[in-house]
Design a protein around this motif. Structure first.
Motif, mmCIF file in Angstrom:
data_model
loop_
_atom_site.group_PDB
_atom_site.id
_atom_site.type_symbol
_atom_site.label_atom_id
_atom_site.label_comp_id
_atom_site.label_asym_id
_atom_site.label_seq_id
_atom_site.Cartn_x
_atom_site.Cartn_y
_atom_site.Cartn_z
ATOM 1 N N LEU A 93 0.960 -0.955 0.120
ATOM 2 C CA LEU A 93 0.089 0.007 -0.137
ATOM 3 C C LEU A 93 1.029 1.089 0.324
ATOM 4 N N GLY A 94 2.240 1.379 0.884
ATOM 5 C CA GLY A 94 2.647 2.250 0.568
ATOM 6 C C GLY A 94 3.384 2.613 -0.411
ATOM 7 N N LEU A 95 3.842 1.357 -1.848
ATOM 8 C CA LEU A 95 3.747 1.533 -2.614
ATOM 9 C C LEU A 95 3.030 2.220 -3.379
ATOM 10 N N ALA A 96 1.795 2.091 -3.513
ATOM 11 C CA ALA A 96 1.001 3.087 -4.200
ATOM 12 C C ALA A 96 0.690 3.579 -4.178
ATOM 13 N N PHE A 97 0.908 4.393 -2.576
ATOM 14 C CA PHE A 97 0.672 5.667 -2.370
ATOM 15 C C PHE A 97 1.827 6.297 -2.930
ATOM 16 N N GLN A 98 3.048 6.504 -2.752
ATOM 17 C CA GLN A 98 4.237 6.902 -3.178
ATOM 18 C C GLN A 98 4.016 7.687 -4.997
ATOM 19 N N LEU A 99 3.595 5.998 -5.636
ATOM 20 C CA LEU A 99 3.387 5.940 -7.176
ATOM 21 C C LEU A 99 2.204 7.111 -7.604
ATOM 22 N N THR A 100 1.550 7.138 -6.135
ATOM 23 C CA THR A 100 0.131 8.296 -7.068
ATOM 24 C C THR A 100 0.639 9.525 -6.191
ATOM 25 N N ASN A 101 1.449 9.828 -5.628
ATOM 26 C CA ASN A 101 2.149 10.582 -5.209
ATOM 27 C C ASN A 101 2.964 11.568 -6.693
ATOM 28 N N ILE A 102 3.963 10.001 -7.251
ATOM 29 C CA ILE A 102 5.015 10.727 -8.062
ATOM 30 C C ILE A 102 4.030 11.105 -9.629
ATOM 31 N N ILE A 103 2.568 10.509 -9.724
ATOM 32 C CA ILE A 103 1.919 10.750 -10.520
ATOM 33 C C ILE A 103 1.404 12.419 -10.577
ATOM 34 N N ARG A 104 1.063 12.690 -9.166
ATOM 35 C CA ARG A 104 0.273 13.968 -8.653
ATOM 36 C C ARG A 104 1.212 15.361 -9.575
ATOM 37 N N ASP A 105 2.551 15.079 -8.826
ATOM 38 C CA ASP A 105 3.654 16.013 -8.706
ATOM 39 C C ASP A 105 5.285 15.655 -9.710
ATOM 40 N N VAL A 106 4.809 15.302 -11.132
ATOM 41 C CA VAL A 106 5.029 15.189 -11.592
ATOM 42 C C VAL A 106 5.785 16.635 -11.947
ATOM 43 N N GLY A 107 5.405 17.318 -12.348
ATOM 44 C CA GLY A 107 5.271 19.162 -12.850
ATOM 45 C C GLY A 107 5.915 19.732 -11.901
ATOM 46 N N GLU A 108 5.849 19.683 -10.739
ATOM 47 C CA GLU A 108 6.564 20.055 -9.153
ATOM 48 C C GLU A 108 7.816 19.462 -9.481
ATOM 49 N N ASP A 109 7.916 18.276 -9.101
ATOM 50 C CA ASP A 109 9.842 17.102 -9.371
ATOM 51 C C ASP A 109 10.232 18.291 -10.476
ATOM 52 N N ALA A 110 9.767 18.189 -11.367
ATOM 53 C CA ALA A 110 10.760 18.609 -12.472
ATOM 54 C C ALA A 110 11.313 19.788 -12.658
ATOM 55 N N MET A 111 10.161 20.831 -11.723
ATOM 56 C CA MET A 111 10.901 22.237 -11.900
ATOM 57 C C MET A 111 12.281 22.488 -10.414
ATOM 58 N N ARG A 112 12.296 21.318 -9.736
ATOM 59 C CA ARG A 112 13.458 20.843 -9.103
ATOM 60 C C ARG A 112 14.688 20.141 -8.952
ATOM 61 N N GLY A 113 14.340 19.869 -10.992
ATOM 62 C CA GLY A 113 14.901 19.384 -11.732
ATOM 63 C C GLY A 113 15.476 17.259 -11.146
ATOM 64 N N ARG A 114 14.064 17.165 -11.056
ATOM 65 C CA ARG A 114 14.402 15.238 -10.855
ATOM 66 C C ARG A 114 12.743 14.594 -11.796
ATOM 67 N N ILE A 115 12.742 13.143 -11.555
ATOM 68 C CA ILE A 115 12.192 12.692 -12.558
ATOM 69 C C ILE A 115 12.004 11.540 -12.280
ATOM 70 N N TYR A 116 10.543 11.376 -11.647
ATOM 71 C CA TYR A 116 10.787 9.931 -10.595
ATOM 72 C C TYR A 116 10.289 8.808 -11.574
ATOM 73 N N LEU A 117 9.920 8.928 -12.902
ATOM 74 C CA LEU A 117 9.055 7.934 -13.980
ATOM 75 C C LEU A 117 10.918 7.177 -14.586
ATOM 76 N N PRO A 118 10.714 6.419 -14.744
ATOM 77 C CA PRO A 118 11.981 5.071 -14.825
ATOM 78 C C PRO A 118 11.885 5.429 -16.128
ATOM 79 N N VAL A 119 13.706 5.636 -16.149
ATOM 80 C CA VAL A 119 14.325 6.485 -17.645
ATOM 81 C C VAL A 119 13.457 5.293 -18.535
ATOM 82 N N SER A 120 13.443 3.491 -18.741
ATOM 83 C CA SER A 120 12.650 3.088 -19.486
ATOM 84 C C SER A 120 11.792 2.894 -20.065
ATOM 85 N N GLU A 121 11.006 3.141 -19.687
ATOM 86 C CA GLU A 121 9.782 3.471 -19.476
ATOM 87 C C GLU A 121 9.133 4.464 -20.160
#
Length: 289
Positions: free
Chosen positions: A152-180
């Motif tokens: 469940l923690g993994l599901a929560f974190q992936l939801t956060n990653i999906i929601r925060d793609v733009g905010e993370d990009a502004m910090r220079g971070r991308i949590y979406l795997p490179v292979s994907e």
């Protein structure tokens, strides 16, 4: 301000979905989860509010020392002063707190993940461990519940990653795997640029590729929620209601993002406090998501 007041203020100020689930717990468990959540917020904020990586590393090193010192009987920070009286009651170990700090340290050193396996290792530290400790505080009685909490923690974190793609990009971070990214022909530099979709009803080429990538991420997150629910033993279902409340809130958020065709590069999708409270209350009343 007492340590208890400090952690209460820290938890309430975050506006997190987690806070709404805590409201339905008996007072001792509510106090324990509030103190633990305040700890998670403190160390996470070191990275989120970072201006200088060197300063952030120094702060996280301080927290490592503070945790060790606290388990040796000498807490100095109000969060640790609030948390330490309950660690024995809920089997919270020093290794749990140090693992969460280690996950935050990864954010200072790594801004990309080559594949999902690598991302999972990060999620284990910043979300799986949090789920494990939370399940203990909620009243876990079955060993199998630990596996549920990690999933469940993994599901929560992936939801956060999906929601925060733009905010993370502004910090220079991308949590979406490179292979994907490669699988869906989405370039890292495109995400970092955060291009706006075309005006009108037309869908530009990047938006279509990005939506396909995000749909893939969302389907995996939904599957993980289902897997987590299947792992939860019936004997612990009642005690673990707070986690199920959070799941209801997070899954609703995920469906909203999906329905709006993933505007996450430019918009932070969120639910109103009233809606979060309503979703939590429904789980409290019905006993399931």
């Amino acid at each position: 301000m007492t340590p208890e007041q400090y952690v209460q203020q820290k938890a309430a100020a975050s506006g997190s979905s987690f806070y709404y689930a805590f409201l339905f717990l008996p007072k001792p468990r509510r106090g324990a989860i509030t103190a633990f959540y305040a700890f998670c917020r403190e160390v996470d904020d070191v990275v989120d509010d970072m201006v200088d990586p060197g300063v952030a590393r120094t702060k996280l090193a301080w927290w490592q020392s503070e945790v060790a010192q606290s388990f040796a009987g000498q807490p100095t920070h109000p969060v640790m002063q609030a948390l330490m009286p309950v660690v024995a009651d809920y089997q919270i170990e020093q290794r749990h707190l140090q693992a969460i700090i280690e996950g935050c340290q990864m954010d200072l050193e790594q801004t990309r993940y080559l594949d999902f396996a690598g991302l999972q290792s990060y999620c284990h530290l910043v979300a799986g461990i949090v789920g494990e400790v939370s399940a203990r505080i909620f009243g876990q009685t079955q060993a199998q519940t630990t596996a549920y909490a990690h999933k469940l923690g993994l599901a929560f974190q992936l939801t956060n990653i999906i929601r925060d793609v733009g905010e993370d990009a502004m910090r220079g971070r991308i949590y979406l795997p490179v292979s994907e990214l490669q699988q869906f022909d989405v370039k890292a530099h495109e995400i970092l640029k955060r291009p706006k979709p075309l005006a009108g009803n037309g869908t530009d080429e990047f938006t279509a590729r990005f939506a396909a990538l995000m749909r893939f991420q969302t389907q995996r997150a939904h599957a993980l929620y289902d897997e987590a629910f299947a792992l939860l033993p019936a004997a612990d279902r009642r005690a673990q209601k707070p986690g199920l409340m959070m799941a209801s809130i997070y899954q609703t958020l995920l469906r909203e993002i999906e329905r709006d065709n993933f505007p996450v590069l430019h918009q932070r999708i969120s639910l109103t406090p009233v809606r979060k409270l309503w979703l939590a209350w429904k789980v409290q009343a019905l006993g399931h998501v």
